[in-house]
Write a protein that holds these residues in place. Structure first.
Motif, PDB file in Angstrom:
ATOM      1  N   ALA A  89     -21.142  -6.015  25.426  1.00  0.00           N
ATOM      2  CA  ALA A  89     -20.601  -5.451  24.192  1.00  0.00           C
ATOM      3  C   ALA A  89     -21.464  -5.813  22.993  1.00  0.00           C
ATOM      4  O   ALA A  89     -21.439  -5.120  21.981  1.00  0.00           O
ATOM      5  CB  ALA A  89     -19.165  -5.922  23.975  1.00  0.00           C
ATOM      6  N   TYR A 106     -22.290   3.554  25.335  1.00  0.00           N
ATOM      7  CA  TYR A 106     -21.867   3.260  23.973  1.00  0.00           C
ATOM      8  C   TYR A 106     -21.797   4.559  23.174  1.00  0.00           C
ATOM      9  O   TYR A 106     -22.666   5.420  23.307  1.00  0.00           O
ATOM     10  CB  TYR A 106     -22.856   2.322  23.266  1.00  0.00           C
ATOM     11  CG  TYR A 106     -23.206   1.084  24.051  1.00  0.00           C
ATOM     12  CD1 TYR A 106     -22.586  -0.134  23.784  1.00  0.00           C
ATOM     13  CD2 TYR A 106     -24.174   1.122  25.059  1.00  0.00           C
ATOM     14  CE1 TYR A 106     -22.920  -1.274  24.502  1.00  0.00           C
ATOM     15  CE2 TYR A 106     -24.509  -0.016  25.778  1.00  0.00           C
ATOM     16  CZ  TYR A 106     -23.870  -1.211  25.495  1.00  0.00           C
ATOM     17  OH  TYR A 106     -24.198  -2.333  26.207  1.00  0.00           O
ATOM     18  N   VAL A 142     -17.832   0.516  22.862  1.00  0.00           N
ATOM     19  CA  VAL A 142     -18.390   0.042  24.124  1.00  0.00           C
ATOM     20  C   VAL A 142     -17.471   0.490  25.257  1.00  0.00           C
ATOM     21  O   VAL A 142     -16.263   0.255  25.208  1.00  0.00           O
ATOM     22  CB  VAL A 142     -18.517  -1.496  24.124  1.00  0.00           C
ATOM     23  CG1 VAL A 142     -19.194  -1.976  25.399  1.00  0.00           C
ATOM     24  CG2 VAL A 142     -19.277  -1.959  22.894  1.00  0.00           C
TER      25      VAL A 142
END
Length: 294
Positions: free
Chosen positions: A139, A152, A165
């Protein structure tokens, strides 16, 4: 000379291929470079360079073919078209530098008492098992690839850049033109502020929580990321990691995002929730067995 070389290597990360090709990203409604889209960083290239490649930054095309042959969808990471041996580029061996003399990593978020186990309670479980964040800094920051779900979505507004994410479904909000918080709160994913430098979005993140260390650093950790769209289908990403209490100099690297094959999928982390329950049940059963009959 070593420090000068490291500085030059990290500085070079701010000069992506767009500066050489003359590509200019499309603009959003505020006239800023448009980084929006759904991107992926899935790759066969490792974060740290395998020792057998020594100081080599790139692979031969024959080596690329041999590595990619067994994999169905992942490819070797290319930057400016060149196949890379590692994502880290600031050190000669492509690896995280050793800790400075006398330095030690910061303790984990939930220190265990003597004889304690990670299965003692939910708070000591790993953050991915608790469905808080994915493993391996996926992340971000630093945003590191995983073998799957490493996707993403970037959305821009006039005041914020949001990075969604896919893995465990987190959103990092970058406050444009903002200042770092001073209230002592250390949110998950850190405290990110950003600004534009020409074609590049610069993001600086501090105030990381104890449960999200980067190679043992979190209290004094600062990560600087640079996002530059270098082609219609390439988003250059450079990162720099700093903690003067652990490393003698900053270190970092780069890679390029490619368009994801589809939109962000819903990632419901119910598997992790059940895993924690089962691990705690198993740990209590082991304790009862070890204690013997009442």
């Amino acid at each position: 000379m070593l420090r000068i070389g490291l500085f030059v290597a990290i500085l070079a990360l701010s000069s992506p291929a767009a500066a050489q090709t003359g590509y200019r990203a499309p603009r959003d409604i505020w006239g800023r470079p448009d980084l929006q889209g759904t991107w992926t960083n899935e790759t066969l290239t490792r974060f740290e360079r395998p020792p057998e490649y020594g100081d080599r930054l790139t692979l031969t095309e024959a080596e690329v073919a041999a590595i990619e042959h067994p994999d169905v969808w992942r490819k070797i990471m290319r930057v400016g078209g060149a196949p890379r041996t590692s994502l880290i580029t600031s050190t000669p061996d492509g690896r995280v530098p050793p800790l400075k003399a006398g330095a030690a990593p910061d303790p984990r978020a939930y220190p265990l008492p003597p004889g304690g186990k990670v299965t003692d309670n939910p708070e000591s479980q790993l953050i991915d098992d608790r469905c808080i964040l994915p493993i391996g800094n996926n992340a971000g920051p630093v945003m590191l690839p995983l073998p799957n779900n490493s996707n993403y979505a970037i959305v821009q507004t006039g005041e914020t850049v949001a990075i969604l994410v896919e893995m465990i479904h987190d959103v990092r909000l970058v406050r444009l033109g903002g200042a770092h918080r001073t209230d002592g709160v250390r949110p998950w994913l850190g405290d990110s502020i950003g600004w534009w430098e020409g074609e590049t979005l610069v993001v600086e993140t501090m105030n990381f929580p104890a449960g999200q260390p980067m190679r043992g650093s979190w209290i004094n950790l600062k990560v600087t990321e640079r996002f530059t769209r270098v082609a219609v289908d390439r988003l250059h990403y450079a990162f720099k990691v700093e903690d003067a209490t652990l490393w003698d100099a900053p270190w970092g690297g780069e890679y390029e995002f490619a368009p994801a094959p589809g939109p962000i999928e819903e990632y419901a982390c119910r598997e992790g929730e059940k895993s924690v329950e089962h691990m705690l049940d198993a740990a209590r059963a082991e304790e009862r067995e070890a204690a013997g009959p009442p």
